[in-house]
Design an enzyme around this catalytic site. Sequence first.
Site, PDB file in Angstrom:
ATOM      1  N   ASP A 200       6.981   8.702 -15.370  1.00  0.00           N
ATOM      2  CA  ASP A 200       5.555   8.413 -15.151  1.00  0.00           C
ATOM      3  C   ASP A 200       4.728   8.981 -16.323  1.00  0.00           C
ATOM      4  O   ASP A 200       3.851   8.303 -16.863  1.00  0.00           O
ATOM      5  CB  ASP A 200       5.095   9.005 -13.814  1.00  0.00           C
ATOM      6  CG  ASP A 200       3.616   8.776 -13.588  1.00  0.00           C
ATOM      7  OD1 ASP A 200       3.228   7.621 -13.340  1.00  0.00           O
ATOM      8  OD2 ASP A 200       2.833   9.739 -13.710  1.00  0.00           O
ATOM      9  N   LYS A 204       2.470   7.025 -19.272  1.00  0.00           N
ATOM     10  CA  LYS A 204       1.078   7.383 -19.607  1.00  0.00           C
ATOM     11  C   LYS A 204       0.930   7.724 -21.089  1.00  0.00           C
ATOM     12  O   LYS A 204      -0.047   7.319 -21.727  1.00  0.00           O
ATOM     13  CB  LYS A 204       0.631   8.552 -18.738  1.00  0.00           C
ATOM     14  CG  LYS A 204       0.474   8.145 -17.270  1.00  0.00           C
ATOM     15  CD  LYS A 204       0.354   9.355 -16.377  1.00  0.00           C
ATOM     16  CE  LYS A 204       0.125   8.946 -14.930  1.00  0.00           C
ATOM     17  NZ  LYS A 204       0.314  10.050 -14.002  1.00  0.00           N
TER      18      LYS A 204
HETATM   19  N1  HSE Z   1       2.452   9.925  -9.527  1.00  0.00           N
HETATM   20  C1  HSE Z   1       1.389  10.111 -10.438  1.00  0.00           C
HETATM   21  C2  HSE Z   1       1.210  11.582 -10.696  1.00  0.00           C
HETATM   22  C3  HSE Z   1       0.128   9.512  -9.892  1.00  0.00           C
HETATM   23  O1  HSE Z   1       1.742  12.389  -9.926  1.00  0.00           O
HETATM   24  O2  HSE Z   1       0.568  11.944 -11.677  1.00  0.00           O
HETATM   25  C4  HSE Z   1      -1.018   9.524 -10.869  1.00  0.00           C
HETATM   26  O3  HSE Z   1      -0.796   8.659 -11.921  1.00  0.00           O
END
Ligand code: HSE
Length: 427
Positions: A200, A204
């Site tokens: 994740d 980003k």
């Molecule tokens: N799963 C992601 C986090 C959600 O924990 O940052 C926010 O993008």
Amino acid sequence: MTPFRVGIAGCGTVGSGVVKLLKENASLIEKRIGRKIEIAFVADRDTEKVRKLGIPADKTYNDGLKALSAECDAVVELIGGTTVAKRLIEEALKRKKHVVTANKALLADFGRDLFFLARENGVSLKFEASVGGGIPVIKALREGLVGNRIKAVYGILNGTTNYILTEMTEKGIDFETALKEAQRLGYAEADPTLDVEGFDAAHKIAVLSSLAFCRWVKTENVYVKGISDLTPLDIEIAKEEFGYVVKLLAISKVTDGNLEVRVHPTMIPEDHILASVNGVFNACLIEGDFVGETLYYGKGAGEKPTASAVVSDIIDLALGNSYSVPECLFKEEELKISEPDEFISSFYLRFTALDRPGVLARIGEVLARYNISIRMALQKGRQIKGAVPVVMTTHPARKREVQKAIEEIDKLDVIVKPTFVCMIEEL
Ligand code: HSE
Ligand code: NDP
């Protein structure tokens, strides 16, 4: 002025937050922007959930794709994933609807095609909530810092792992319990391995890197390592012996003319401002050539903060601001991406060795042969099945050499377990 009509596809954690915000703050928003935002439809597989939010039956759909037949100016994709969500966005763009999404996984892998498709159709694809939850970091990077050559981006970009690390460090809570709580609070992805294994955050930093360095960066361009093999012992030694805090840090910077993009557990000095970013909070440090260092901080996940970012995109569109990604991203790419082997960093190495005379010398000999200079070394007295942790930090070294040295050291008869390695960023 006519109302700006938005359709919301996906009414889970973020989607329901968006509906609540648009309803609760409707008059405030209208006063501020001089235009009403109207909910044209809300779609979710569970229509009961939608009805409970006060959406009338004629605006409730059980499938986002079906809902696209409804009249609206923009579609908000909050389903997640890269299958249905991708089809829905493509279809909406082809129907010449603006799109707002929080879907970093989709943008990191298919962003290029989707932004080209939006451009072809004369509409905009907005994505503020895709990075940093409620922090307006996309807008800051794309607009506030637009005149700067960006030198580096350092971010704590995953709320779930930062929450887990904080719980482990400050309360001694175990990994599994902390993860369950992050899931209960709505922070984690539908598949939490995306959070825990660093993907994740990789999605980003890929999105931020594309904006910052005018080159499409995909997940496959990011070196990724998650927090699953990090132990409370390393967190404790890092802090007590070396004054470091461990964070899952996303880094993007130009080194020797190449772009280096990576996400991994990183030891950072405990007195650096990023070290005090705890719990679900995220922070992003962006360095520009004229502005210097800037820092963006706030809640990185959860219903309300994320809804705040989604609604800022909707409002931008209602105001006619359709600026989405820099023009240079539609041209040829120039920057090359560095191979992970080429990264230069200081390292923390924890060997698990038999408690015998001469062990340090044997490890030191291998490191010296690979030109790796030791900065500090210590042996923790604690026995784990007849072995002791021997911990070293190094001066900056090339990752390739460190990896080779560790492979050799791990074959020594005095080493009983694979060595734990963590990069250090002095920031
Ligand atoms: N799963 C992601 C986090 C959600 O924990 O940052 C926010 O993008
Ligand atoms: P959720 O899983 O809570 O919500 C997604 C919703 O979409 C679910 O209710 C799901 O139903 C529904 N859905 C699935 N298929 C369809 C369909 N065909 N049509 C309509 N609805 C459908 O996810 P989140 O709200 O947490 O996340 C949404 C997006 O936002 C993701 O891209 C995520 O990465 C991103 N994001 C999330 C943040 C957070 O803090 N949670 C923060 C920032 C970004 P069902 O459950 O039945 O499948």
